[in-house]
Design an enzyme around this catalytic site. Sequence first.
Site, PDB file in Angstrom:
ATOM      1  CB  SER A 273      -0.917  -0.004   1.214  1.00 43.85           C
ATOM      2  OG  SER A 273      -0.144   0.217   2.373  1.00 43.85           O
ATOM      3  CE  LYS A 274      -2.648   4.863  -3.465  1.00 40.46           C
ATOM      4  NZ  LYS A 274      -3.520   5.827  -4.098  1.00 40.46           N
ATOM      5  NE  ARG A 275      -1.368   5.225   6.547  1.00 36.33           N
ATOM      6  CZ  ARG A 275      -2.254   4.954   7.492  1.00 36.33           C
ATOM      7  NH1 ARG A 275      -2.095   3.884   8.239  1.00 36.33           N
ATOM      8  NH2 ARG A 275      -3.296   5.735   7.681  1.00 36.33           N
TER       9      ARG A 275
END
Length: 507
Positions: free
Chosen positions: A264-266
């Site tokens: 994910s983006k995180r």
Amino acid sequence: MSKVRVRFAPSPTGGLHLGGVRTALYNYLFAKKNNGDFVLRIEDTDQTRYVEGAEQYILDCLNWCGIQPDEGPHTGGEYGPYRQSERKNIYREYAEQLVKSGHAYYAFDTPEEIESLRETLKAQGKYNVQYDFQNRLNMRNSLSLPPEETEELLKINFPHVIRIKMPRNEYVHFQDMIRGKIEMPTDGVDDKVLLKADGMPTYHLAVVVDDYLMKITHAFRGEEWLPSAPVHVLLWKYFGWEKHMPHWAHLPLILKPDGNGKLSKRDGERLGFPVFAMEWNDPKNGVVKGFKELGFMPEAFINMLALLGWNDGTEQEIFSLEEMIEKFSMDRVHSHGAKFDFEKAKWFNHEWIKKSDVERLRPDVKKILEGNGVSIDDEPKLDKIIELVKERCTLLNDFWPQASFFFITPTEIDTASILPKWNENKTQFFVELIRTYSLMNSWNINDIEHSFKELAAASRLKSGELMLPFRVMLVGGKFGPGVFDISALLGKEETLKRIEHTLSIMK
RNA sequence: GGCGCGUUGGUCAAGGGGUUAAGACGCCUCCCUUUCACGGAGGAAUCACGGGUUCGAAUCCCGUACGUGCUACCA
């Protein structure tokens, strides 16, 4: 056989991450392999998640990767508009057509009512907390209400959605190009909202209507869509478009390197590598660097991405876009997810830098040097430097630490690494070397090396032991290409200057 | 919880009834190089587990475990 048409349909909600780019890439490869069209469609039906600038950003990323759409909001095409928000008015009639044919219905429940449905079900210990055949007759919709009441509610424009009426106890079959035959029970899926209260379609309605209208022949998307695929297949059927339904392929996910979950983006920040193709300046969360800014070549980036879930069956790993187009086939795409490995990603980049010629590298390297305050006036010299240094660079940005000493006299000299073996004889040698070099009227690698070794022999010193100090004097540390190559490129004057400087601080 | 999808070394993976189970990344050893890198040689899986089917299974079937996805008026 109609012309192959595929689409990449991202939502403009933020940066484009690895999985997104790979989906775009596989779509593109498949289209080009089959002389088809690659369509970009912007799925911006959720106004609450819309992010300013995200659409342009997606385009920039595709552009950087070299996979430009043949049709899209910026390119145009005969099947536009290509932004779903601009197609808003066409979805309602399709949804209503479904209501008429009995495959969908109006639902007037407020969010609170639905919430209480969930609470109730949960309290009863029910597992399937869904709006479906089991409870739709207890809710407020055109199936449970008397016709007049529905009529009335519609007349006063009472907020409502249109939901698909999922059949009970049926199986939906379809063919997946990666997974083969798929059979799924309809009972597991709830009565998905097709048209939202604000008049916008949900993904479920929009994909099939748009894929139909845009004559999409092959629909490739992430594996996360598999569970709702029955809804889409049913919709194609209910609309009577079955013979036009695209061939499906559900692409495997790209997973976090440390297990548990899709990338994910995180994860980027947490694990120290980028997840976006290019730098994304989020209006809320600030700037996040991408592969591009880190020094990845787009060729390497898409090569790496393509190989994460696909290979051509041979040992080849390095592919140009053209080669990938030639070799790509959907049935060699894996059915299981792959953990992303940043080390391997860097390896791909290193390979690409090594195989790229100076012409390809020059503009990028120039930009990097200029970014560090060095302006290039001698291009032939720059070319030689690139040639000398490129195999030492894993990322394009490495050109700075690897080559800066050619342009800027090092201020930090790693004398610590030569001090232990330093002695008066060596000082003498370098004093002599300065004199010898000063007298030379040609300045090329051979002469520099020859004089150096001759003098070493005359001083009864091993030239090998002198090369490290010489290197440190010129470079500042223990790295870089051959010393004599460096000296030749640096020029006589600069070479002498650097020897003198180090000698002075060694005293 | 339900439903779906998946499972070959730390990672990416080839292989789809009979192979010494490819290759790459990373790691370790060595060679080359009196720098770093490149390059070269070598080292480490019996194929999640348990049952079948078969003369024979990583390859087919069934279970279990594990992973992962979905379960929104998000895509």
